[in-house]
Design an enzyme around this catalytic site. Sequence first.
Site, PDB file in Angstrom:
ATOM      1  N   TYR A   1     -14.851 -12.284  -0.497  1.00 17.10           N
ATOM      2  CA  TYR A   1     -15.431 -11.324  -0.457  1.00 17.10           C
ATOM      3  C   TYR A   1     -16.637 -11.687  -1.128  1.00 17.10           C
ATOM      4  O   TYR A   1     -17.459 -11.443  -1.044  1.00 17.10           O
ATOM      5  CB  TYR A   1     -13.658 -10.324  -0.881  1.00 17.10           C
TER       6      TYR A   1
ATOM      7  N   ARG B   1       0.558  -1.401   0.042  1.00 18.78           N
ATOM      8  CA  ARG B   1       0.076   0.228  -0.264  1.00 18.78           C
ATOM      9  C   ARG B   1       1.048   1.130  -0.141  1.00 18.78           C
ATOM     10  O   ARG B   1       0.652   2.180   0.569  1.00 18.78           O
ATOM     11  CB  ARG B   1      -0.549   0.271   1.339  1.00 18.78           C
TER      12      ARG B   1
ATOM     13  N   ASP C   1      -6.593  -3.185  -7.155  1.00 22.33           N
ATOM     14  CA  ASP C   1      -6.866  -3.646  -6.013  1.00 22.33           C
ATOM     15  C   ASP C   1      -7.476  -4.741  -6.855  1.00 22.33           C
ATOM     16  O   ASP C   1      -8.021  -5.962  -7.435  1.00 22.33           O
ATOM     17  CB  ASP C   1      -8.571  -3.227  -5.974  1.00 22.33           C
TER      18      ASP C   1
ATOM     19  N   ARG D   1      -3.186   6.695   0.816  1.00 21.59           N
ATOM     20  CA  ARG D   1      -4.077   8.002   1.725  1.00 21.59           C
ATOM     21  C   ARG D   1      -3.245   8.649   2.486  1.00 21.59           C
ATOM     22  O   ARG D   1      -3.476   9.687   3.109  1.00 21.59           O
ATOM     23  CB  ARG D   1      -5.608   7.366   2.748  1.00 21.59           C
TER      24      ARG D   1
ATOM     25  N   ARG E   1      -6.916  10.912  -6.224  1.00 25.60           N
ATOM     26  CA  ARG E   1      -7.882  10.116  -5.109  1.00 25.60           C
ATOM     27  C   ARG E   1      -9.480  11.429  -6.103  1.00 25.60           C
ATOM     28  O   ARG E   1     -10.658  10.801  -6.039  1.00 25.60           O
ATOM     29  CB  ARG E   1      -7.967  10.083  -4.764  1.00 25.60           C
TER      30      ARG E   1
HETATM   31  O1  1CP Z   1       0.077   0.234  -3.329  1.00 26.73           O
HETATM   32  C1  1CP Z   1      -0.477  -0.633  -3.296  1.00 26.73           C
HETATM   33  O2  1CP Z   1      -0.469  -1.106  -2.696  1.00 26.73           O
HETATM   34  C2  1CP Z   1      -1.080  -0.835  -4.292  1.00 26.73           C
HETATM   35  C3  1CP Z   1      -1.838  -1.182  -4.474  1.00 26.73           C
HETATM   36  C4  1CP Z   1      -2.944  -2.332  -3.682  1.00 26.73           C
HETATM   37  C5  1CP Z   1      -2.771  -3.639  -3.707  1.00 26.73           C
HETATM   38  C6  1CP Z   1      -2.033  -4.961  -4.171  1.00 26.73           C
HETATM   39  C7  1CP Z   1      -4.454  -1.720  -2.753  1.00 26.73           C
HETATM   40  C8  1CP Z   1      -5.107  -0.274  -3.026  1.00 26.73           C
HETATM   41  N1  1CP Z   1      -5.126  -2.980  -2.830  1.00 26.73           N
HETATM   42  C9  1CP Z   1      -4.446  -4.240  -2.408  1.00 26.73           C
HETATM   43  C10 1CP Z   1      -4.358  -5.341  -2.459  1.00 26.73           C
HETATM   44  C11 1CP Z   1      -5.852  -5.371  -1.637  1.00 26.73           C
HETATM   45  N2  1CP Z   1      -7.124  -5.503  -1.729  1.00 26.73           N
HETATM   46  C12 1CP Z   1      -5.620  -6.559  -0.863  1.00 26.73           C
HETATM   47  C13 1CP Z   1      -3.977  -7.556  -0.244  1.00 26.73           C
HETATM   48  C14 1CP Z   1      -3.515  -6.310  -0.089  1.00 26.73           C
HETATM   49  C15 1CP Z   1      -4.235  -6.657   1.417  1.00 26.73           C
HETATM   50  O3  1CP Z   1      -3.965  -7.580   2.567  1.00 26.73           O
HETATM   51  O4  1CP Z   1      -4.356  -5.714   2.224  1.00 26.73           O
HETATM   52  C16 1CP Z   1      -7.153  -7.069  -0.223  1.00 26.73           C
HETATM   53  C17 1CP Z   1      -7.657  -7.652   0.870  1.00 26.73           C
HETATM   54  C18 1CP Z   1      -7.797  -5.441  -0.356  1.00 26.73           C
HETATM   55  C19 1CP Z   1      -8.950  -5.481  -0.448  1.00 26.73           C
HETATM   56  C20 1CP Z   1      -9.544  -3.816   0.042  1.00 26.73           C
HETATM   57  N3  1CP Z   1      -9.054  -3.261  -0.703  1.00 26.73           N
HETATM   58  C21 1CP Z   1      -9.873  -3.622   1.689  1.00 26.73           C
HETATM   59  C22 1CP Z   1      -9.555  -4.125   2.949  1.00 26.73           C
HETATM   60  C23 1CP Z   1     -10.916  -4.239   2.935  1.00 26.73           C
HETATM   61  C24 1CP Z   1     -10.899  -5.262   4.610  1.00 26.73           C
HETATM   62  O5  1CP Z   1     -11.530  -6.716   4.213  1.00 26.73           O
HETATM   63  O6  1CP Z   1     -10.085  -4.931   5.421  1.00 26.73           O
HETATM   64  C25 1CP Z   1      -9.688  -1.866   1.940  1.00 26.73           C
HETATM   65  C26 1CP Z   1      -9.938  -1.022   2.394  1.00 26.73           C
HETATM   66  C27 1CP Z   1      -9.488  -1.866   0.636  1.00 26.73           C
HETATM   67  C28 1CP Z   1      -8.945  -0.629  -1.052  1.00 26.73           C
HETATM   68  C29 1CP Z   1      -7.748   0.033  -1.484  1.00 26.73           C
HETATM   69  N4  1CP Z   1      -6.953  -0.174  -2.356  1.00 26.73           N
HETATM   70  C30 1CP Z   1      -5.977   0.119  -2.089  1.00 26.73           C
HETATM   71  C31 1CP Z   1      -6.327   0.651  -1.385  1.00 26.73           C
HETATM   72  C32 1CP Z   1      -5.512   2.605  -1.456  1.00 26.73           C
HETATM   73  C33 1CP Z   1      -7.002   1.051  -0.573  1.00 26.73           C
HETATM   74  C34 1CP Z   1      -7.724   2.005   0.251  1.00 26.73           C
HETATM   75  C35 1CP Z   1      -8.763   3.212  -0.516  1.00 26.73           C
HETATM   76  C36 1CP Z   1      -9.345   4.256  -0.686  1.00 26.73           C
HETATM   77  O7  1CP Z   1      -8.118   4.967  -1.291  1.00 26.73           O
HETATM   78  O8  1CP Z   1      -9.742   5.216   0.082  1.00 26.73           O
END
Ligand code: 1CP
Length: 336
Positions: free
Chosen positions: A144, A21, A71, A25, A34
């Site tokens: 999911y 990540r 994502d 943010r 964003r």
């Molecule tokens: O910078 C990076 O790492 C690249 C982008 C990336 C990646 C590889 C994002 C952006 N998400 C992911 C993978 C991802 N998404 C995973 C696997 C890694 C991990 O365990 O964190 C998972 C489980 C998700 C699902 C997801 N997407 C969640 C989790 C929900 C939960 O169950 O708790 C969330 C909150 C997101 C949104 C998200 N994805 C990425 C970002 C930057 C965000 C936040 C969104 C925003 O800007 O508000």
Amino acid sequence: MKLLQVLNGKAVWPPPVWLMRQAGRYLPEYKATRAKAGDFISLCLNPVLATEVTLQPIRKFGFDAAILFSDILILPMALGQELRFAEGEGPRLPPLSSLSGLSLEKAPGIYAAVMQTVANLRAALPPETALIGFAGGPATVACYMLDGQGGGDFPRTRRLAYENPGFVTDLLDMLTEATIAYLQAQVDAGADCLMLFESWAGIFPAAQFRNLVIAPNRRIVAALKARNQDIKIIGFPRLAGLMLGEYVRETGIDAVGLDTVTDITQAIQACPPNTIFQGNLDPLLLRLGGPAMEHAVRRLLASVQGRPHIFNLGHGITPDVPEQNVARLMEIIREN
Ligand code: 1CP
């Protein structure tokens, strides 16, 4: 590329570093881009803006790898399942009860947008910065798709795995094939290596872990390696615990991400000799900074000295991380 040298088994020092990540943010420029995109999904599917947010942390901190901004839930969306991100609450999907209607041809535009971002990125990145393509592991994505949201331990998925295992296995088969095609397309578009995020691997008991996590991951690794001789794949079976060694042995993965709770010295003993690790600094330390972070970073570096290793966190950066702590982290690693 230092990251690829490590994935080829070379002990590069100081180790290459990137952070899960790393585009997100905690960076004001991410929040601005964003806002321009409107919402998170629009950002993921806009190749120009997704390229921009991927590059932001590379410019600022000089990480050794960029990870495609997208994502893991874009794949279910490309397969035809509705997806939205409720503000401040994470993903929402209508919980799946049948596979009918899902197919890769469903939403080719989504697929094309992601591949355009990969191509833009490879063209824009410095030659020494590796581009990591990625997908969710099939079990994690299925969690999911079946529960419709995260935040708990995926109770519907857990029940279905016992009560309707045929349905779950059919979904995983379908996701495995879709993931192979999706990752192959990322390689064709310019990804230098790949990562499979099995973030919820740790919710399954051992027998299901073997069927739902290890077997699909093994199929993905084998299929991609059969088609791309030199492709390197990092697995991240988060919270795998004592299943970690079996995961590494059986999947044929090239490197494995370590979560925060795993003791790296024990992981070294549990996995085949020469296993390459990535991780496992506690993300909370990056938020706290100061002597606690510095001490833990130096200790982690000492424990991997002489090994091929990829420096990273045990899970993603949180939005409350002060940027100067990331800059300090890079200084400590690079002054080694
Ligand atoms: O910078 C990076 O790492 C690249 C982008 C990336 C990646 C590889 C994002 C952006 N998400 C992911 C993978 C991802 N998404 C995973 C696997 C890694 C991990 O365990 O964190 C998972 C489980 C998700 C699902 C997801 N997407 C969640 C989790 C929900 C939960 O169950 O708790 C969330 C909150 C997101 C949104 C998200 N994805 C990425 C970002 C930057 C965000 C936040 C969104 C925003 O800007 O508000």
